[in-house]
Design an enzyme around this catalytic site. Sequence first.
Site, mmCIF file in Angstrom:
data_model
loop_
_atom_site.group_PDB
_atom_site.id
_atom_site.type_symbol
_atom_site.label_atom_id
_atom_site.label_comp_id
_atom_site.label_asym_id
_atom_site.label_seq_id
_atom_site.Cartn_x
_atom_site.Cartn_y
_atom_site.Cartn_z
ATOM 1 N N CYS A 89 0.808 -1.208 0.000
ATOM 2 C CA CYS A 89 0.000 0.000 0.000
ATOM 3 C C CYS A 89 0.847 1.266 0.000
ATOM 4 C CB CYS A 89 -0.887 0.046 1.236
ATOM 5 S SG CYS A 89 -2.056 -1.294 1.317
ATOM 6 N N GLY A 135 0.278 0.065 -5.109
ATOM 7 C CA GLY A 135 -0.995 -0.642 -5.012
ATOM 8 C C GLY A 135 -1.945 -0.224 -6.110
ATOM 9 N N ASN A 171 -0.306 1.564 5.745
ATOM 10 C CA ASN A 171 0.593 0.803 4.891
ATOM 11 C C ASN A 171 1.327 -0.165 5.806
ATOM 12 O OD1 ASN A 171 2.459 -0.112 3.004
ATOM 13 N ND2 ASN A 171 3.834 1.611 3.343
ATOM 14 N N GLY A 172 1.159 -1.459 5.591
ATOM 15 C CA GLY A 172 1.891 -2.414 6.413
ATOM 16 C C GLY A 172 1.038 -3.586 6.836
ATOM 17 N N TYR A 225 13.807 -2.671 -4.565
ATOM 18 C CA TYR A 225 12.810 -2.885 -5.603
ATOM 19 C C TYR A 225 11.555 -2.023 -5.498
ATOM 20 C CZ TYR A 225 8.867 -5.497 -7.669
ATOM 21 O OH TYR A 225 7.731 -5.846 -8.331
#
Length: 498
Positions: free
Chosen positions: A39, A65, A139-140, A278
């Site tokens: 996210c 996302g 996010n997570g 990445y």
Amino acid sequence: MTSSVVNGGTAVTRLWTGDYYNEGNGSKESIFDKVKEECGVFGVYGHPDAANLSYYGLHALQHRGEESCGICTSDDGVFNFHRGMGLVKEVFDRDRLESLKGSQAIGHVRYSTSGSSQLGNAQPLVFKYRGGDLAVCTNGNLVNEPGIRKELEESGSIFQTTSDTEVIAHLIARSPKDLIEAVKDAFSRLIGGYAFLIQTKDCLITACDPHGLRPMVMGRLGEAYIFASESCALETIGAQYVRDIQPGELLVVDKNGLREDRFAPMVRRAMCAMEYIYFARPDSDIYGVNLHTSRKRMGQILAQESFVDADVVTGVPDSSISAAIGYAEQTGIPYELGLIKNKYTGRTFIQPSQELREKGVKMKLSAVRKVVEGKRVVMIDDSIVRGTTSLRIVNMLRDAGALEVHVCITSPPFMNPCYYGIDTPNPADLIASSKTVEEIRQAINADSLFFLSEKGLKDAVGVHENEYNNGLCMACFNNDYPTPVQFEDAKLTSCSCD
Ligand code: SF4
């Protein structure tokens, strides 16, 4: 130590004879052999155009996302929100954005796996509680979420979603304390990797887990405060970067300005190494380190650790181009565009659906025959997860006439699952969890295979050098998780930001 293996000059047998990326393979597996970022979040406080800024900010975070997105604004205490399945540009149009009035906003882009690809889990989630309205996005991933959810359900909570984020809202709503203390209490119960944005009618709160596993930055646009998962989103809206949010920090912005607080001490900084390798965009900076620059260094160090005599260096687009340039600079072997990504294939609609995923495998990568034909090729990629993609690309290069294909990976072997917000396959499907480097080389049909060492990775990132592991999480490579992960019903990251 560098992990590598070279096929000592013997003929390489074709191990795989199916179709390639741009033809579709018709198999049950995803064409992409990549772990997925889950996210991205974006927040604005104190700007009359908060919804439009969020739109552009989320657009810059779209790579984090593609499944769903949403924006919630507060207009003098009145919440306006919209969430939808799809890309930011598909979910929001001008009329929709104009309806989202207000000078503060939080927004979210989300990736999910098949089990939770539904609008109900799109964020921000919006709640009413005794203190008023609350909007939350994350996010997570919370490792201990199942245990907390069970405890809350047993004491009467009714959940509308399968989302971690809703668990946070319940914890906050149940606390008898004022909002900020309730938020601190809630966060102190969480174990995992997360960065949150919480909006009330008149304030914005952000917090990162005590290890700082997921990134979050703060910027300013005039008098407005901006928060984002990555600094590229600040750049997109013309905001000035101020700083990264620190592990365990909790920041509150309201009419009195910014209040810098903590809900936990920093235990051990452990920023996700895969963000550097990445996930994050190359034009983003994390803790002052530019991602393109650090990826170039990964390529340079990989070349020092594992030189291969070859004619051309090429990178698997897009994330490995920077490292390929670094490898070429270090070795003097020319960098060439040996692989081209088709930009116009677009997103596979409703990506987590297996049926549609299979249809979506037309595409996406082609070898440039005139570049690789008759050449010894060094192919740089960022990781090998299952090995399926590497095999396809190696064979694609061979079919385009490459004499040799040497695969150089800018991360150590990916052997362990992630619990912190990165969607990893079943551990048994991680090729490095059960195969030696030589066995992986054979499986991907390469002439040689090299992985960047852990030390090389840390040197390439080059930040927090006096901290444990240089302030990085590298658990998927070395099994050294920064938090406990062995709970009775610990949640692997397979559908986080939930
Ligand atoms: S386990 Fe790997 S993917 Fe997960 S947070 Fe740590 S470094 Fe990142």
